[in-house]
Scaffold this motif. Structure first.
Motif, PDB file in Angstrom:
ATOM      1  N   MET A   1       0.843  -1.190   0.000  1.00 40.52           N
ATOM      2  CA  MET A   1       0.000   0.000   0.000  1.00 40.52           C
ATOM      3  C   MET A   1       0.878   1.240   0.000  1.00 40.52           C
ATOM      4  SD  MET A   1      -2.963  -1.313  -0.150  1.00 40.52           S
ATOM      5  CE  MET A   1      -3.940   0.185   0.031  1.00 40.52           C
ATOM      6  N   GLY A   2       0.274   2.385  -0.249  1.00 37.33           N
ATOM      7  CA  GLY A   2       1.027   3.632  -0.299  1.00 37.33           C
ATOM      8  C   GLY A   2       1.164   4.276   1.063  1.00 37.33           C
ATOM      9  N   GLY A   3       1.526   5.556   1.052  1.00 36.48           N
ATOM     10  CA  GLY A   3       1.680   6.293   2.291  1.00 36.48           C
ATOM     11  C   GLY A   3       3.073   6.191   2.851  1.00 36.48           C
ATOM     12  N   ALA A   4       3.345   7.027   3.834  1.00 37.22           N
ATOM     13  CA  ALA A   4       4.640   7.031   4.504  1.00 37.22           C
ATOM     14  C   ALA A   4       4.484   6.464   5.897  1.00 37.22           C
ATOM     15  CB  ALA A   4       5.206   8.449   4.580  1.00 37.22           C
ATOM     16  N   PRO A   5       5.456   5.660   6.365  1.00 36.95           N
ATOM     17  CA  PRO A   5       5.362   5.119   7.731  1.00 36.95           C
ATOM     18  C   PRO A   5       5.369   6.230   8.753  1.00 36.95           C
ATOM     19  CG  PRO A   5       7.562   4.792   6.841  1.00 36.95           C
ATOM     20  CD  PRO A   5       6.713   5.304   5.699  1.00 36.95           C
ATOM     21  N   ASP A   6       4.637   6.027   9.843  1.00 34.38           N
ATOM     22  CA  ASP A   6       4.500   7.041  10.892  1.00 34.38           C
ATOM     23  C   ASP A   6       5.696   6.968  11.832  1.00 34.38           C
ATOM     24  OD1 ASP A   6       3.463   9.035  12.433  1.00 34.38           O
ATOM     25  OD2 ASP A   6       1.983   7.795  13.450  1.00 34.38           O
ATOM     26  N   GLY A   7       6.883   7.207  11.290  1.00 36.55           N
ATOM     27  CA  GLY A   7       8.080   7.055  12.095  1.00 36.55           C
ATOM     28  C   GLY A   7       8.346   8.221  13.032  1.00 36.55           C
ATOM     29  N   ASP A   8       7.816   9.419  12.684  1.00 37.35           N
ATOM     30  CA  ASP A   8       8.075  10.592  13.519  1.00 37.35           C
ATOM     31  C   ASP A   8       7.178  10.634  14.741  1.00 37.35           C
ATOM     32  OD1 ASP A   8       9.995  11.434  11.732  1.00 37.35           O
ATOM     33  OD2 ASP A   8       8.569  12.584  10.534  1.00 37.35           O
ATOM     34  N   ASN A   9       6.048   9.967  14.666  1.00 36.94           N
ATOM     35  CA  ASN A   9       5.115   9.990  15.797  1.00 36.94           C
ATOM     36  C   ASN A   9       4.525   8.596  15.970  1.00 36.94           C
ATOM     37  OD1 ASN A   9       3.445  10.840  17.852  1.00 36.94           O
ATOM     38  ND2 ASN A   9       1.816  11.501  16.459  1.00 36.94           N
ATOM     39  N   PRO A  10       5.332   7.646  16.471  1.00 39.54           N
ATOM     40  CA  PRO A  10       4.863   6.269  16.538  1.00 39.54           C
ATOM     41  C   PRO A  10       3.858   5.999  17.628  1.00 39.54           C
ATOM     42  CG  PRO A  10       7.023   6.448  17.550  1.00 39.54           C
ATOM     43  CD  PRO A  10       6.691   7.803  16.990  1.00 39.54           C
ATOM     44  N   SER A  11       3.783   6.857  18.639  1.00 40.44           N
ATOM     45  CA  SER A  11       2.896   6.579  19.763  1.00 40.44           C
ATOM     46  C   SER A  11       1.456   6.851  19.371  1.00 40.44           C
ATOM     47  CB  SER A  11       3.271   7.458  20.967  1.00 40.44           C
ATOM     48  OG  SER A  11       4.593   7.174  21.364  1.00 40.44           O
ATOM     49  N   PRO A  12       0.542   5.922  19.678  1.00 44.70           N
ATOM     50  CA  PRO A  12      -0.858   6.103  19.319  1.00 44.70           C
ATOM     51  C   PRO A  12      -1.537   7.093  20.248  1.00 44.70           C
ATOM     52  CG  PRO A  12      -0.609   4.085  20.561  1.00 44.70           C
ATOM     53  CD  PRO A  12       0.782   4.647  20.371  1.00 44.70           C
ATOM     54  N   SER A  13      -2.595   7.727  19.741  1.00 44.78           N
ATOM     55  CA  SER A  13      -3.369   8.617  20.587  1.00 44.78           C
ATOM     56  C   SER A  13      -4.369   7.794  21.387  1.00 44.78           C
ATOM     57  CB  SER A  13      -4.127   9.639  19.716  1.00 44.78           C
ATOM     58  OG  SER A  13      -5.019   8.968  18.855  1.00 44.78           O
ATOM     59  N   VAL A  14      -4.923   8.416  22.403  1.00 46.79           N
ATOM     60  CA  VAL A  14      -5.898   7.717  23.237  1.00 46.79           C
ATOM     61  C   VAL A  14      -7.175   7.484  22.456  1.00 46.79           C
ATOM     62  CG1 VAL A  14      -7.315   7.900  25.306  1.00 46.79           C
ATOM     63  CG2 VAL A  14      -4.942   8.651  25.360  1.00 46.79           C
ATOM     64  N   GLU A  15      -7.563   8.454  21.619  1.00 44.49           N
ATOM     65  CA  GLU A  15      -8.811   8.347  20.885  1.00 44.49           C
ATOM     66  C   GLU A  15      -8.595   7.565  19.604  1.00 44.49           C
ATOM     67  OE1 GLU A  15      -7.514  11.236  21.812  1.00 44.49           O
ATOM     68  OE2 GLU A  15      -8.785  11.809  23.489  1.00 44.49           O
ATOM     69  N   GLY A  16      -9.642   6.810  19.231  1.00 43.65           N
ATOM     70  CA  GLY A  16      -9.680   6.222  17.902  1.00 43.65           C
ATOM     71  C   GLY A  16      -8.895   4.955  17.744  1.00 43.65           C
ATOM     72  N   GLY A  17      -9.588   3.826  17.633  1.00 44.80           N
ATOM     73  CA  GLY A  17      -8.922   2.563  17.419  1.00 44.80           C
ATOM     74  C   GLY A  17      -8.408   2.397  16.010  1.00 44.80           C
ATOM     75  N   GLY A  18      -8.819   3.259  15.049  1.00 37.15           N
ATOM     76  CA  GLY A  18      -8.377   3.138  13.672  1.00 37.15           C
ATOM     77  C   GLY A  18      -7.204   4.022  13.344  1.00 37.15           C
ATOM     78  N   ALA A  19      -6.569   4.613  14.352  1.00 29.52           N
ATOM     79  CA  ALA A  19      -5.441   5.496  14.107  1.00 29.52           C
ATOM     80  C   ALA A  19      -4.335   4.740  13.408  1.00 29.52           C
ATOM     81  CB  ALA A  19      -4.934   6.075  15.435  1.00 29.52           C
ATOM     82  N   GLY A  20      -3.695   5.415  12.438  1.00 29.58           N
ATOM     83  CA  GLY A  20      -2.586   4.803  11.735  1.00 29.58           C
ATOM     84  C   GLY A  20      -2.994   4.091  10.466  1.00 29.58           C
ATOM     85  N   ARG A  21      -4.307   3.961  10.187  1.00 31.31           N
ATOM     86  CA  ARG A  21      -4.769   3.294   8.969  1.00 31.31           C
ATOM     87  C   ARG A  21      -5.235   4.361   7.986  1.00 31.31           C
ATOM     88  NH1 ARG A  21      -6.690  -0.152  13.151  1.00 31.31           N
ATOM     89  NH2 ARG A  21      -5.704  -2.213  13.070  1.00 31.31           N
ATOM     90  N   SER A  22      -4.298   4.903   7.219  1.00 39.79           N
ATOM     91  CA  SER A  22      -4.582   6.036   6.354  1.00 39.79           C
ATOM     92  C   SER A  22      -4.773   5.648   4.898  1.00 39.79           C
ATOM     93  CB  SER A  22      -3.444   7.060   6.466  1.00 39.79           C
ATOM     94  OG  SER A  22      -2.205   6.465   6.099  1.00 39.79           O
ATOM     95  N   GLU A  23      -4.497   4.387   4.529  1.00 41.99           N
ATOM     96  CA  GLU A  23      -4.604   3.948   3.138  1.00 41.99           C
ATOM     97  C   GLU A  23      -5.847   3.078   2.956  1.00 41.99           C
ATOM     98  OE1 GLU A  23      -2.302   5.262   0.984  1.00 41.99           O
ATOM     99  OE2 GLU A  23      -1.793   6.302   2.839  1.00 41.99           O
ATOM    100  N   THR A  24      -6.307   2.954   1.704  1.00 44.03           N
ATOM    101  CA  THR A  24      -7.495   2.154   1.436  1.00 44.03           C
ATOM    102  C   THR A  24      -7.249   1.199   0.267  1.00 44.03           C
ATOM    103  OG1 THR A  24      -8.396   3.917   0.015  1.00 44.03           O
ATOM    104  CG2 THR A  24      -9.118   3.867   2.305  1.00 44.03           C
TER     105      THR A  24
END
Length: 375
Positions: A329-352
């Motif tokens: 899939m495309g997109g860039a890895p979230d290497g600068d901010n790897p820690s997940p936020s408290v909200e949203g279980g779908g965080a980090g899934r930016s591609e379709t």
């Protein structure tokens, strides 16, 4: 043991884990085992095909591990926030409790033992104090446990965030090695040779995926019959080709009001896409407004259309074993901010990824073939 696998095992037994955290913990434990097993298989791989298979398992294990770690850290962050807010709301009560415990813990002076009502009043007061003391001690123990849990959760999150960064680097290296191994692979059988001129004519003369799919048989030269394992008995039980969450169902309109007969999965950036079963690559390349597309034929009159990839591996005409990588899939890895936020279980899934299944000349709901826990 790899740092990510070790961190996953530690995360699998979080401090004072609530019931909701058990599922991420189990996923973390399974991912750690898969990562270690894939590492062993990679060390034993000799041929390019073995390396592709081992690296595919490695990338998948990393993806599962990173997802489990993010879920586990999210649960830890939620738990820490819950405890911190509860403790903040009890500041006055805590201060009062500490004052009572402090006075009880000091050395009693003779004057304190006197009571206005004499010895009987003093005895009654002593009895009341004796009945209250266990409750005060229990409350003090609970507060002490909450404070210790908050401290340990923060330490866990700090150390796991560093390991998460290392895991992101590891999966990037595994993806690069996988791309090279796929390029080195030469032993895959070919069912036919693509006629590139006929393919270009077909693409330019069709305006729909349906029209393109119906003309696929015309772009093949020197086609030979290849018997693949039947999959009718696996209908409804095939694994999805990528790790992701169901974003849109078949014939469900998107934000622009467009409804398509396939499903849409939300995936992480650069997620690995693999064949759900042994299949012939009928087409691989750009198509209409679908981006890069791979069309698989697991058996006659059945097509799996996978659209929205950023990189494709399979070549038109190749026969791929089940679980073979066909792209990223495309997109860039979230290497600068790897820690997940408290909200949203779908965080980090930016591609379709768009998945369409065609039986004969008509599309069918892909969820009649693929298994998902969101059915």
């Amino acid at each position: 043991m790899k740092p990510l696998a070790l961190a996953l095992l530690l995360l699998a037994a979080p401090v004072a884990a609530p019931v909701a955290a058990q599922e991420p913990a189990e996923a973390a434990r399974a991912a750690a085992g898969a990562l270690e097993e894939a590492s062993v298989q990679l060390d034993r791989a000799t041929s390019a095909r073995d390396r592709v298979a081992a690296l595919t398992r490695t990338v998948r294990a990393y993806e599962a591990g990173l997802a489990a770690m993010r879920d586990g850290l999210r649960e830890a962050a939620i738990r820490e926030t819950e405890l911190s807010r509860r403790l903040e709301g009890q500041e006055a009560e805590i201060a009062q409790l500490l004052g009572v415990l402090s006075s009880m813990g000091g050395r009693a002076e003779p004057g304190i033992m006197l009571h206005p009502q004499g010895p009987v009043g003093a005895a009654r007061a002593g009895m009341m104090l004796a009945s209250v003391t266990p409750g005060l001690n229990a409350e003090a123990q609970r507060l002490r446990a909450d404070l210790m849990e908050v401290t340990e959760l923060r330490l866990l999150q700090q150390s796991a965030a560093d390991t998460l960064r290392e895991g992101l680097t590891g999966v990037q290296q595994a993806r690069t090695a996988l791309s090279q191994a796929v390029a080195d692979r030469t032993e895959l059988p070919r069912r036919f040779t693509e006629d590139e001129v006929k393919t270009a004519i077909l693409i330019s003369s069709t305006e729909t995926l349906e029209g393109f799919a119906s003309g696929l048989s015309h772009i093949a030269d020197n086609e030979v019959l290849t018997a693949l394992p039947p999959i009718d008995d696996r209908k409804g039980a095939l694994d999805l080709p990528v790790q992701g969450q169901l974003l849109r169902r078949a014939n469900e309109a998107d934000a622009a009001g467009v409804a398509r007969p396939g499903i849409v999965l939300a995936t992480a950036p650069e997620a690995l896409v693999t064949t759900p079963t042994s299949a012939t690559v009928r087409y691989s390349g750009p198509l209409l407004d679908y981006g890069l597309v791979t069309i698989l034929e697991p058996q006659p009159d059945l097509l799996f259309v996978l659209a929205g990839l950023d990189t494709t591996y399979g070549k038109t005409g190749e026969v791929l074993p089940e679980g073979t990588p066909i792209g990223l899939m495309g997109g860039a890895p979230d290497g600068d901010n790897p820690s997940p936020s408290v909200e949203g279980g779908g965080a980090g899934r930016s591609e379709t990824l768009y998945i369409e299944v065609r039986e004969g000349d008509r599309p069918v709901d892909p969820l009649t073939w693929f298994a998902t826990d969101q059915n």
